[in-house]
Design a protein around this motif. Structure first.
Motif, PDB file in Angstrom:
ATOM      1  N   GLY A 154       0.790  -1.214   0.000  1.00  0.00           N
ATOM      2  CA  GLY A 154       0.000   0.000   0.000  1.00  0.00           C
ATOM      3  C   GLY A 154       0.824   1.267   0.000  1.00  0.00           C
ATOM      4  O   GLY A 154       0.320   2.339  -0.356  1.00  0.00           O
ATOM      5  N   GLY A 155       2.082   1.165   0.425  1.00  0.00           N
ATOM      6  CA  GLY A 155       2.955   2.331   0.409  1.00  0.00           C
ATOM      7  C   GLY A 155       3.423   2.661  -0.997  1.00  0.00           C
ATOM      8  O   GLY A 155       3.397   3.821  -1.421  1.00  0.00           O
ATOM      9  N   ARG A 156       3.804   1.634  -1.728  1.00  0.00           N
ATOM     10  CA  ARG A 156       4.279   1.825  -3.107  1.00  0.00           C
ATOM     11  C   ARG A 156       3.171   1.643  -4.134  1.00  0.00           C
ATOM     12  O   ARG A 156       3.394   1.845  -5.328  1.00  0.00           O
ATOM     13  CB  ARG A 156       5.396   0.824  -3.398  1.00  0.00           C
ATOM     14  CG  ARG A 156       6.630   0.982  -2.507  1.00  0.00           C
ATOM     15  CD  ARG A 156       7.744   0.074  -2.985  1.00  0.00           C
ATOM     16  NE  ARG A 156       7.324  -1.328  -3.001  1.00  0.00           N
ATOM     17  CZ  ARG A 156       7.964  -2.300  -3.634  1.00  0.00           C
ATOM     18  NH1 ARG A 156       9.039  -2.021  -4.345  1.00  0.00           N
ATOM     19  NH2 ARG A 156       7.530  -3.539  -3.584  1.00  0.00           N
ATOM     20  N   LEU A 157       1.971   1.219  -3.646  1.00  0.00           N
ATOM     21  CA  LEU A 157       0.847   0.919  -4.538  1.00  0.00           C
ATOM     22  C   LEU A 157       1.281  -0.057  -5.631  1.00  0.00           C
ATOM     23  O   LEU A 157       1.143   0.187  -6.831  1.00  0.00           O
ATOM     24  CB  LEU A 157       0.270   2.200  -5.144  1.00  0.00           C
ATOM     25  CG  LEU A 157      -0.314   3.202  -4.136  1.00  0.00           C
ATOM     26  CD1 LEU A 157      -0.813   4.445  -4.837  1.00  0.00           C
ATOM     27  CD2 LEU A 157      -1.431   2.550  -3.321  1.00  0.00           C
ATOM     28  N   ALA A 158       1.821  -1.168  -5.168  1.00  0.00           N
ATOM     29  CA  ALA A 158       2.326  -2.205  -6.076  1.00  0.00           C
ATOM     30  C   ALA A 158       1.802  -3.565  -5.626  1.00  0.00           C
ATOM     31  O   ALA A 158       1.516  -3.791  -4.447  1.00  0.00           O
ATOM     32  CB  ALA A 158       3.854  -2.201  -6.089  1.00  0.00           C
ATOM     33  N   LEU A 159       1.694  -4.472  -6.568  1.00  0.00           N
ATOM     34  CA  LEU A 159       1.168  -5.808  -6.309  1.00  0.00           C
ATOM     35  C   LEU A 159       2.194  -6.839  -6.750  1.00  0.00           C
ATOM     36  O   LEU A 159       2.839  -6.689  -7.791  1.00  0.00           O
ATOM     37  CB  LEU A 159      -0.139  -5.995  -7.089  1.00  0.00           C
ATOM     38  CG  LEU A 159      -1.040  -7.171  -6.752  1.00  0.00           C
ATOM     39  CD1 LEU A 159      -1.525  -7.097  -5.307  1.00  0.00           C
ATOM     40  CD2 LEU A 159      -2.239  -7.196  -7.699  1.00  0.00           C
ATOM     41  N   GLU A 194      -5.754  -0.320  -8.206  1.00  0.00           N
ATOM     42  CA  GLU A 194      -6.593   0.763  -8.708  1.00  0.00           C
ATOM     43  C   GLU A 194      -6.731   1.795  -7.595  1.00  0.00           C
ATOM     44  O   GLU A 194      -7.348   1.518  -6.565  1.00  0.00           O
ATOM     45  CB  GLU A 194      -7.964   0.233  -9.127  1.00  0.00           C
ATOM     46  CG  GLU A 194      -8.849   1.287  -9.776  1.00  0.00           C
ATOM     47  CD  GLU A 194     -10.138   0.703 -10.292  1.00  0.00           C
ATOM     48  OE1 GLU A 194     -11.195   1.008  -9.717  1.00  0.00           O
ATOM     49  OE2 GLU A 194     -10.088  -0.077 -11.276  1.00  0.00           O
ATOM     50  N   GLY A 195      -6.148   2.954  -7.810  1.00  0.00           N
ATOM     51  CA  GLY A 195      -6.144   3.966  -6.742  1.00  0.00           C
ATOM     52  C   GLY A 195      -5.303   3.482  -5.581  1.00  0.00           C
ATOM     53  O   GLY A 195      -4.138   3.110  -5.752  1.00  0.00           O
ATOM     54  N   GLU A 196      -5.897   3.423  -4.402  1.00  0.00           N
ATOM     55  CA  GLU A 196      -5.195   2.967  -3.205  1.00  0.00           C
ATOM     56  C   GLU A 196      -5.603   1.554  -2.800  1.00  0.00           C
ATOM     57  O   GLU A 196      -5.280   1.104  -1.708  1.00  0.00           O
ATOM     58  CB  GLU A 196      -5.481   3.926  -2.044  1.00  0.00           C
ATOM     59  CG  GLU A 196      -4.980   5.342  -2.287  1.00  0.00           C
ATOM     60  CD  GLU A 196      -5.323   6.285  -1.149  1.00  0.00           C
ATOM     61  OE1 GLU A 196      -4.405   6.955  -0.659  1.00  0.00           O
ATOM     62  OE2 GLU A 196      -6.509   6.333  -0.752  1.00  0.00           O
ATOM     63  N   ASP A 197      -6.295   0.847  -3.690  1.00  0.00           N
ATOM     64  CA  ASP A 197      -6.829  -0.470  -3.360  1.00  0.00           C
ATOM     65  C   ASP A 197      -6.513  -1.479  -4.459  1.00  0.00           C
ATOM     66  O   ASP A 197      -5.922  -1.140  -5.478  1.00  0.00           O
ATOM     67  CB  ASP A 197      -8.348  -0.382  -3.153  1.00  0.00           C
ATOM     68  CG  ASP A 197      -8.719   0.633  -2.078  1.00  0.00           C
ATOM     69  OD1 ASP A 197      -8.231   0.485  -0.949  1.00  0.00           O
ATOM     70  OD2 ASP A 197      -9.476   1.585  -2.383  1.00  0.00           O
TER      71      ASP A 197
END
Length: 271
Positions: A154-159, A194-197
């Protein structure tokens, strides 16, 4: 029974080994199931990380629960549920899915008792050291035979996604994304940030949560209302136009009768 000591000396509750479980009678099994705690201690939990940690987890859980319910497929979707593998130190993933099992409320997932390990896990990392999620859990979940494991940073918005290449494999293969989208073979869904999620997709259709369903229904309702108002306006306009045409027709008929009467009068006067 059910308590073992970790190699570093802790005394956190553990499930018995599979061999011990199989030697037990039903009464002893029931006692073990009842006594294994349905919560974890502060020493075992990560520090709270606020909405950045809670919101993605809650939205993902709601989306998955709704998806399986609409499809009529039995599946359990849990969050921060204590999980007991045989003779292993317990853990509580941010999000877990077990397919083809009864969907009822649970205080814990006891693999020997349920007869099924976890099928899918997601951990959500927001801040601090990534080592637990990105290294230790990658190794541990693969060793336990969990088919797929995802990490949402969630910090880097990466999966990140990991998969066991075969059912017998005990080392993960890292997944490759396609335009930022990962495919979960276990869930039969795609995932992407997508966005922050994290957004789940069934083909080209996004999985919506209740708030999004409500917003979509409200938009559709407003569209239908505007369309109904426009149709009503058009009907009123057409009604007014018809009334005007009828009035003109009546006026023309009245004028015609007047002229006809006047013509008859003139003819009579000349005769």
């Amino acid at each position: 029974m059910g308590r073992h000591t970790d190699k570093v000396g802790d005394a956190f509750p553990r499930a018995p080994s599979q061999e011990e479980w199989e030697r037990m009678g039903q009464e002893e099994r029931d006692r073990v199931v009842a006594t294994l705690p349905g919560e974890v201690t502060y020493e075992e939990m990560a520090m709270p990380e606020g909405d950045d940690h809670q919101e993605p987890k809650a939205l993902a859980r709601e989306a998955l629960r709704g998806y399986f319910k609409r499809r009529g497929r039995r599946a359990y979707v849990g969050s921060e549920l204590p999980v007991y593998y045989p003779a292993e130190r317990r853990f509580a993933p941010d999000l877990l899915v077990v397919l083809d099992v009864e969907n009822h409320r649970r205080k814990k997932w006891f693999v020997s008792h349920e007869g099924h390990g976890l099928d899918w896990v997601m951990e959500i990392h927001v801040g601090g050291d990534r080592k637990k999620d990105a290294e230790y859990n990658v190794s541990r979940y693969a060793r336990l035979g969990i088919p797929e494991y995802f990490i949402f940073d969630g910090g880097r918005l990466a999966l990140e996604g990991y998969r066991l290449a075969t059912p017998d494999a005990r080392v993960y293969t890292r997944m490759e994304s396609r335009n930022g989208r990962f495919t979960s073979e276990v869930l039969g869904l795609d995932l992407q940030v997508e966005g922050e999620d994290v957004r789940f997709w069934a083909g080209n259709a996004p999985l919506l949560v209740s708030e999004e369903f409500i917003e979509r229904l409200e938009d559709q309702t407003m569209t239908l209302q505007r369309r109904a108002q426009e149709e009503s306006r058009r009907a009123d306009e057409e009604s007014r136009r018809a009334d005007e045409e009828a009035r003109r027709a009546n006026e023309a008929e009245r004028r015609f009768k007047e002229l006809e009467a006047e013509l008859a009068r003139l003819k009579k006067s000349q005769g």
